[in-house]
Design a protein around this motif. Sequence first.
Motif, PDB file in Angstrom:
ATOM      1  N   MET A 239      21.252  -8.732 -10.979  1.00 49.20           N
ATOM      2  CA  MET A 239      21.786  -9.445  -9.809  1.00 49.20           C
ATOM      3  C   MET A 239      20.834  -9.271  -8.617  1.00 49.20           C
ATOM      4  O   MET A 239      20.557 -10.208  -7.879  1.00 49.20           O
ATOM      5  N   LEU A 240      20.342  -8.039  -8.463  1.00 49.74           N
ATOM      6  CA  LEU A 240      19.431  -7.779  -7.336  1.00 49.74           C
ATOM      7  C   LEU A 240      18.103  -8.504  -7.537  1.00 49.74           C
ATOM      8  O   LEU A 240      17.565  -9.092  -6.599  1.00 49.74           O
ATOM      9  N   ARG A 241      17.577  -8.479  -8.789  1.00 50.54           N
ATOM     10  CA  ARG A 241      16.291  -9.164  -9.034  1.00 50.54           C
ATOM     11  C   ARG A 241      16.422 -10.670  -8.791  1.00 50.54           C
ATOM     12  O   ARG A 241      15.505 -11.315  -8.302  1.00 50.54           O
ATOM     13  N   SER A 242      17.606 -11.217  -9.104  1.00 56.08           N
ATOM     14  CA  SER A 242      17.811 -12.645  -8.850  1.00 56.08           C
ATOM     15  C   SER A 242      17.818 -12.905  -7.337  1.00 56.08           C
ATOM     16  O   SER A 242      17.252 -13.900  -6.867  1.00 56.08           O
ATOM     17  N   ALA A 243      18.430 -12.002  -6.559  1.00 53.22           N
ATOM     18  CA  ALA A 243      18.433 -12.159  -5.089  1.00 53.22           C
ATOM     19  C   ALA A 243      17.009 -12.032  -4.537  1.00 53.22           C
ATOM     20  O   ALA A 243      16.622 -12.757  -3.612  1.00 53.22           O
ATOM     21  N   VAL A 244      16.217 -11.136  -5.130  1.00 48.86           N
ATOM     22  CA  VAL A 244      14.823 -10.976  -4.682  1.00 48.86           C
ATOM     23  C   VAL A 244      14.053 -12.267  -4.957  1.00 48.86           C
ATOM     24  O   VAL A 244      13.317 -12.770  -4.108  1.00 48.86           O
ATOM     25  N   LYS A 245      14.270 -12.831  -6.151  1.00 50.11           N
ATOM     26  CA  LYS A 245      13.549 -14.058  -6.526  1.00 50.11           C
ATOM     27  C   LYS A 245      13.891 -15.202  -5.572  1.00 50.11           C
ATOM     28  O   LYS A 245      13.025 -15.977  -5.180  1.00 50.11           O
ATOM     29  N   LYS A 246      15.175 -15.263  -5.183  1.00 53.70           N
ATOM     30  CA  LYS A 246      15.600 -16.352  -4.276  1.00 53.70           C
ATOM     31  C   LYS A 246      15.198 -16.079  -2.829  1.00 53.70           C
ATOM     32  O   LYS A 246      15.415 -16.914  -1.958  1.00 53.70           O
ATOM     33  N   GLU A 247      14.732 -14.872  -2.564  1.00 51.80           N
ATOM     34  CA  GLU A 247      14.378 -14.453  -1.201  1.00 51.80           C
ATOM     35  C   GLU A 247      15.550 -14.589  -0.246  1.00 51.80           C
ATOM     36  O   GLU A 247      15.408 -15.001   0.917  1.00 51.80           O
ATOM     37  N   SER A 248      16.763 -14.279  -0.760  1.00 57.18           N
ATOM     38  CA  SER A 248      17.957 -14.281   0.094  1.00 57.18           C
ATOM     39  C   SER A 248      17.877 -13.042   1.006  1.00 57.18           C
ATOM     40  O   SER A 248      17.088 -12.122   0.740  1.00 57.18           O
ATOM     41  N   PRO A 249      18.704 -12.993   2.085  1.00 60.09           N
ATOM     42  CA  PRO A 249      18.647 -11.807   2.958  1.00 60.09           C
ATOM     43  C   PRO A 249      18.838 -10.512   2.168  1.00 60.09           C
ATOM     44  O   PRO A 249      18.131  -9.520   2.382  1.00 60.09           O
ATOM     45  N   LEU A 250      19.774 -10.529   1.208  1.00 61.23           N
ATOM     46  CA  LEU A 250      19.982  -9.336   0.374  1.00 61.23           C
ATOM     47  C   LEU A 250      18.718  -9.009  -0.423  1.00 61.23           C
ATOM     48  O   LEU A 250      18.292  -7.854  -0.516  1.00 61.23           O
ATOM     49  N   GLY A 251      18.098 -10.060  -1.003  1.00 62.31           N
ATOM     50  CA  GLY A 251      16.896  -9.864  -1.810  1.00 62.31           C
ATOM     51  C   GLY A 251      15.762  -9.270  -0.998  1.00 62.31           C
ATOM     52  O   GLY A 251      15.063  -8.356  -1.454  1.00 62.31           O
ATOM     53  N   ILE A 252      15.599  -9.788   0.225  1.00 61.35           N
ATOM     54  CA  ILE A 252      14.505  -9.291   1.079  1.00 61.35           C
ATOM     55  C   ILE A 252      14.746  -7.813   1.403  1.00 61.35           C
ATOM     56  O   ILE A 252      13.839  -6.982   1.346  1.00 61.35           O
ATOM     57  N   GLU A 253      16.015  -7.472   1.676  1.00 62.45           N
ATOM     58  CA  GLU A 253      16.344  -6.074   2.004  1.00 62.45           C
ATOM     59  C   GLU A 253      16.180  -5.166   0.773  1.00 62.45           C
ATOM     60  O   GLU A 253      15.688  -4.049   0.863  1.00 62.45           O
ATOM     61  N   ALA A 254      16.583  -5.692  -0.405  1.00 62.44           N
ATOM     62  CA  ALA A 254      16.579  -4.851  -1.613  1.00 62.44           C
ATOM     63  C   ALA A 254      15.171  -4.638  -2.185  1.00 62.44           C
ATOM     64  O   ALA A 254      14.906  -3.607  -2.801  1.00 62.44           O
ATOM     65  N   LYS A 255      14.287  -5.607  -1.991  1.00 67.93           N
ATOM     66  CA  LYS A 255      13.000  -5.574  -2.711  1.00 67.93           C
ATOM     67  C   LYS A 255      12.222  -4.277  -2.495  1.00 67.93           C
ATOM     68  O   LYS A 255      11.794  -3.622  -3.439  1.00 67.93           O
TER      69      LYS A 255
END
Length: 217
Positions: free
Chosen positions: A34-50
């Motif tokens: 779920m986190l890797r998918s958010a990172v791929k989409k560059e969502s706010p969560l993804g940017i924070e999690a990366k």
Amino acid sequence: MNIILLGPPGAGKGTQASHICEKFSIPQISTGDMLRSAVKKESPLGIEAKKVMDSGELVSDEIIIGLVKERINASDCVNGFILDGFPRTIVQADALKTEDVRIDCVIEIQVPDEDIVARISGRRIHLASGRTYHISFNPPAVPGKDDQTGEDLIHRADDYEDIVRERLGIYHEQTQPLVDYYSDDNEEYISSSKFIAISGVGSLNDVSDRIVNALRS
Ligand code: AP5
């Protein structure tokens, strides 16, 4: 059936979760995917999690608990689910308890640290689906390509040896206490869920048979 899969990074949780899901027709909920998918989409969560993920640290309990709560309330979870990579801290396990989420079975996959580094350094993944391969132990039909889509496989940024060792340290410190939480320490859970520890050493099929046999016993 609501199942938790526990085990160190590279123990085979993702690999085995997909087998169990097919056998029991329940969805796999992987917080890592779920986190890797958010990172791929560059969502706010993804940017924070990366940054946190690339360094091998854990993403904050608050964020992860929110993600999982929403996911397990989705309609495809009514007949059960398998949690792969959650809970990872006592705070996360307590959140499931507070929300009255019934857990039927906790499976701990045990693999010695020395085997983990070899496994993870050969891992390749298909980012869109989370499908996992190993260059020697579970190779794709065409090197570097996903079997189903033919798309490129990637080497995760957190799968290099120094980061793997960091992740193992965090596992022993923060996640391993959950073994006691679900097996010994917590009487409420002893009565309501079954705890199974299995060896994750051996072929993928051997490990899968051990898990399915234990679940059916
Ligand atoms: P996540 O993606 O969950 O990583 P992990 O738990 O460290 O687990 P892995 O995906 O590395 O390994 P696995 O046990 O699934 O093994 P696999 O089946 O791939 O999390 C990544 C990051 O996200 C975390 O570091 C954190 O930052 C964040 N995060 C996620 N959840 C979080 C949470 N709840 N709280 C806070 N932060 C969170 O197998 C590994 C390799 O071995 C593969 O190549 C496979 O083909 C091979 N293999 C599998 N079985 C065998 C076998 N029997 N013999 C030989 N090879 C095998």
